[in-house]
Design a protein around this motif. Structure first.
Motif, PDB file in Angstrom:
ATOM      1  N   MET A  93       0.836  -1.198   0.000  1.00 50.18           N
ATOM      2  CA  MET A  93       0.000   0.000   0.000  1.00 50.18           C
ATOM      3  C   MET A  93       0.875   1.253   0.000  1.00 50.18           C
ATOM      4  O   MET A  93       0.533   2.250  -0.603  1.00 50.18           O
ATOM      5  N   ASP A  94       1.983   1.232   0.726  1.00 54.13           N
ATOM      6  CA  ASP A  94       3.020   2.266   0.698  1.00 54.13           C
ATOM      7  C   ASP A  94       4.241   1.686   1.385  1.00 54.13           C
ATOM      8  O   ASP A  94       4.310   0.488   1.604  1.00 54.13           O
ATOM      9  N   ASN A  95       5.222   2.499   1.757  1.00 58.13           N
ATOM     10  CA  ASN A  95       6.441   1.975   2.376  1.00 58.13           C
ATOM     11  C   ASN A  95       6.216   1.326   3.729  1.00 58.13           C
ATOM     12  O   ASN A  95       7.056   0.554   4.181  1.00 58.13           O
ATOM     13  N   ASN A  96       5.126   1.657   4.420  1.00 57.21           N
ATOM     14  CA  ASN A  96       4.903   1.126   5.762  1.00 57.21           C
ATOM     15  C   ASN A  96       3.654   0.270   5.908  1.00 57.21           C
ATOM     16  O   ASN A  96       3.502  -0.420   6.904  1.00 57.21           O
ATOM     17  N   PHE A  97       2.749   0.318   4.970  1.00 59.58           N
ATOM     18  CA  PHE A  97       1.510  -0.457   5.048  1.00 59.58           C
ATOM     19  C   PHE A  97       1.406  -1.444   3.897  1.00 59.58           C
ATOM     20  O   PHE A  97       1.769  -1.141   2.769  1.00 59.58           O
ATOM     21  N   GLY A  98       0.871  -2.612   4.223  1.00 62.53           N
ATOM     22  CA  GLY A  98       0.578  -3.627   3.218  1.00 62.53           C
ATOM     23  C   GLY A  98      -0.612  -4.432   3.698  1.00 62.53           C
ATOM     24  O   GLY A  98      -1.026  -4.323   4.859  1.00 62.53           O
ATOM     25  N   LYS A  99      -1.174  -5.247   2.812  1.00 60.73           N
ATOM     26  CA  LYS A  99      -2.279  -6.104   3.221  1.00 60.73           C
ATOM     27  C   LYS A  99      -2.312  -7.338   2.344  1.00 60.73           C
ATOM     28  O   LYS A  99      -1.758  -7.361   1.248  1.00 60.73           O
ATOM     29  N   ASP A 100      -2.958  -8.375   2.887  1.00 63.69           N
ATOM     30  CA  ASP A 100      -3.219  -9.562   2.092  1.00 63.69           C
ATOM     31  C   ASP A 100      -4.727  -9.804   2.144  1.00 63.69           C
ATOM     32  O   ASP A 100      -5.479  -8.931   2.583  1.00 63.69           O
ATOM     33  N   ALA A 101      -5.183 -10.960   1.733  1.00 62.52           N
ATOM     34  CA  ALA A 101      -6.621 -11.220   1.659  1.00 62.52           C
ATOM     35  C   ALA A 101      -7.313 -11.149   3.021  1.00 62.52           C
ATOM     36  O   ALA A 101      -8.482 -10.795   3.105  1.00 62.52           O
ATOM     37  N   LYS A 102      -6.578 -11.452   4.090  1.00 64.55           N
ATOM     38  CA  LYS A 102      -7.204 -11.539   5.409  1.00 64.55           C
ATOM     39  C   LYS A 102      -6.739 -10.513   6.427  1.00 64.55           C
ATOM     40  O   LYS A 102      -7.438 -10.243   7.399  1.00 64.55           O
ATOM     41  N   ALA A 115      -4.169  -6.828   7.537  1.00 61.81           N
ATOM     42  CA  ALA A 115      -3.450  -5.606   7.166  1.00 61.81           C
ATOM     43  C   ALA A 115      -2.241  -5.488   8.091  1.00 61.81           C
ATOM     44  O   ALA A 115      -2.261  -5.988   9.223  1.00 61.81           O
ATOM     45  N   TYR A 116      -1.188  -4.824   7.605  1.00 57.57           N
ATOM     46  CA  TYR A 116       0.072  -4.740   8.336  1.00 57.57           C
ATOM     47  C   TYR A 116       0.615  -3.322   8.323  1.00 57.57           C
ATOM     48  O   TYR A 116       0.498  -2.621   7.327  1.00 57.57           O
ATOM     49  N   TYR A 117       1.225  -2.943   9.454  1.00 57.94           N
ATOM     50  CA  TYR A 117       2.034  -1.725   9.515  1.00 57.94           C
ATOM     51  C   TYR A 117       3.453  -2.208   9.760  1.00 57.94           C
ATOM     52  O   TYR A 117       3.729  -2.846  10.776  1.00 57.94           O
ATOM     53  N   LYS A 118       4.328  -1.949   8.809  1.00 61.50           N
ATOM     54  CA  LYS A 118       5.692  -2.498   8.834  1.00 61.50           C
ATOM     55  C   LYS A 118       5.565  -4.016   8.963  1.00 61.50           C
ATOM     56  O   LYS A 118       4.962  -4.641   8.106  1.00 61.50           O
ATOM     57  N   ASN A 119       6.093  -4.623  10.022  1.00 61.24           N
ATOM     58  CA  ASN A 119       5.971  -6.075  10.152  1.00 61.24           C
ATOM     59  C   ASN A 119       4.941  -6.472  11.211  1.00 61.24           C
ATOM     60  O   ASN A 119       4.875  -7.620  11.614  1.00 61.24           O
TER      61      ASN A 119
END
Length: 85
Positions: free
Chosen positions: A36-45, A47-51
């Motif tokens: 999503m950006d350098n610090n956020f990502g997500k998968d199907a289930k 969401a993540y901030y960094k790790n």
């Protein structure tokens, strides 16, 4: 450094794992993970901030809105610090 799927970004992945700063994110799903950006990502289930797993977040509706990331359940996180607001 791992072969990064994302140029100039702390997130990377290979066929088995998703990484943040070369540390495995244990619960991340490689097949559905999106940056999503350098610090956020997500998968199907999830969401993540960094790790870090963001608990009780609705991943399908999790999106950036202005300076925040939010979902349809009312969870809202600072896009700068990752803190819940």
């Amino acid at each position: 450094k791992k072969n990064s799927a994302y140029a100039d970004n702390p997130y990377s992945k290979d066929k088995n794992n998703v990484y943040y700063d070369e540390e495995v994110i244990p619960s991340a799903d490689v097949k559905s993970f999106i940056l999503m950006d350098n610090n956020f990502g997500k998968d199907a289930k999830n969401a993540y901030y960094k790790n870090e797993l963001l608990k009780e977040v609705d991943a399908p509706s999790f999106k950036k809105e202005g300076d925040f990331y939010k979902d349809k359940l009312g969870n809202k996180f600072s896009g700068i610090t990752g803190n819940k607001v």
